[in-house]
Motif scaffolding. Structure first.
Motif, PDB file in Angstrom:
ATOM      1  N   SER A 134      19.731  13.590  57.336  1.00  0.00           N
ATOM      2  CA  SER A 134      20.928  13.435  57.129  1.00  0.00           C
ATOM      3  C   SER A 134      21.877  14.638  56.383  1.00  0.00           C
ATOM      4  O   SER A 134      22.978  14.958  56.659  1.00  0.00           O
ATOM      5  N   GLN A 135      21.305  15.390  55.755  1.00  0.00           N
ATOM      6  CA  GLN A 135      21.775  16.608  55.222  1.00  0.00           C
ATOM      7  C   GLN A 135      22.061  17.640  56.101  1.00  0.00           C
ATOM      8  O   GLN A 135      22.940  18.397  56.169  1.00  0.00           O
ATOM      9  N   ARG A 137      22.478  17.194  59.309  1.00  0.00           N
ATOM     10  CA  ARG A 137      23.744  16.651  60.014  1.00  0.00           C
ATOM     11  C   ARG A 137      24.779  17.077  59.221  1.00  0.00           C
ATOM     12  O   ARG A 137      25.870  17.586  59.964  1.00  0.00           O
ATOM     13  N   ASP A 138      24.880  16.929  57.914  1.00  0.00           N
ATOM     14  CA  ASP A 138      25.975  17.106  57.087  1.00  0.00           C
ATOM     15  C   ASP A 138      26.460  18.909  57.197  1.00  0.00           C
ATOM     16  O   ASP A 138      27.696  19.050  57.214  1.00  0.00           O
ATOM     17  N   LEU A 141      28.715  19.903  59.876  1.00  0.00           N
ATOM     18  CA  LEU A 141      30.041  19.572  59.687  1.00  0.00           C
ATOM     19  C   LEU A 141      30.894  20.190  58.735  1.00  0.00           C
ATOM     20  O   LEU A 141      32.019  20.182  58.642  1.00  0.00           O
ATOM     21  N   GLU A 142      30.167  21.135  57.821  1.00  0.00           N
ATOM     22  CA  GLU A 142      30.568  21.778  56.598  1.00  0.00           C
ATOM     23  C   GLU A 142      31.355  23.106  57.093  1.00  0.00           C
ATOM     24  O   GLU A 142      30.824  23.812  57.855  1.00  0.00           O
TER      25      GLU A 142
END
Length: 213
Positions: A134-135, A137-138, A141-142
């Motif tokens: 999950s991280q 993946r994040d 987007l950052e």
């Protein structure tokens, strides 16, 4: 069977989806099994204890009111470090010494640290989220470079810890097939399967007299 069920949050149908899932599973398991439940409890959640005590053979809770400060130099992910609590460790160890259990079931990655390394009983872990996946993946987007660096360090910690701690268990359950597949690429010998969130069909019943828009 006698089951030791360990959770970071007091399970109830009235707190959140994860707690509701645990509550519904325990409620159904308790029909034909002896459930011994251990959990942290946040202030104000005492009202839910009565229902659990009616369902379970024994309930042990510890108030999560101890002081904690994030240590950026810790090798543990901060989310795991936050739930590292010596009284909880001692409580679980004492219950394992006092009684024999057929299954030890731990909910959430943050409670995996309390699973004994050497144990005759099979150990199950439910991963409510594959955190390192999950991280990562994040991170994509950052937009802020500094945040990307911080998130990358955090994700690396989680990945190392998550894969290592899962080896302590005989069975790992994920919420989705995709997460099960990803984890299986790192741990091909581990028994991993997915069990999605369910729906209570006794409660959510279609009403025949309702007109559709």
């Amino acid at each position: 069977m006698k089951v030791l069920y360990v959770s970071p949050y007091l399970c109830s149908a009235k707190i959140n989806a994860g707690c509701n899932r645990i509550f519904e599973l325990i409620k159904r398991l308790a029909v034909k099994n002896e459930i011994h439940y251990i959990s942290f409890m946040e202030p104000g959640e005492g009202e839910f204890l009565g229902t659990l005590e009616k369902i379970c053979a024994r309930v042990h809770v510890l108030k999560k009111d101890y002081p904690w400060r994030s240590d950026p130099l810790s090798v543990l992910p901060s989310m795991v470090d936050e739930f590292s609590h010596q009284p909880m460790r001692e409580l679980i160890e004492s219950r394992l010494k006092e009684e024999g259990f057929d299954i030890l079931h731990f909910e959430y990655l943050i409670m995996a640290q309390y699973a004994p390394q050497e144990c005759k009983s099979p150990k199950f872990l439910t991963e409510h989220e594959l955190h390192f996946f999950s991280q990562f993946r994040d991170i994509r987007l950052e937009g802020n470079v500094c945040n990307k660096i911080k998130m990358s360090i955090s994700a690396a910690k989680k990945k190392i810890y998550e894969i290592k701690i899962c080896r302590r268990f005989d069975k790992v359950i994920t919420m989705t097939d995709k997460e099960a597949s990803i984890l299986h690429t790192y741990l091909p010998r581990l028994d991993i399967s997915s069990l999605p969130m369910g729906t209570d069909h006794n409660f959510f019943v279609p009403q025949g007299n309702v007109k559709e828009d």
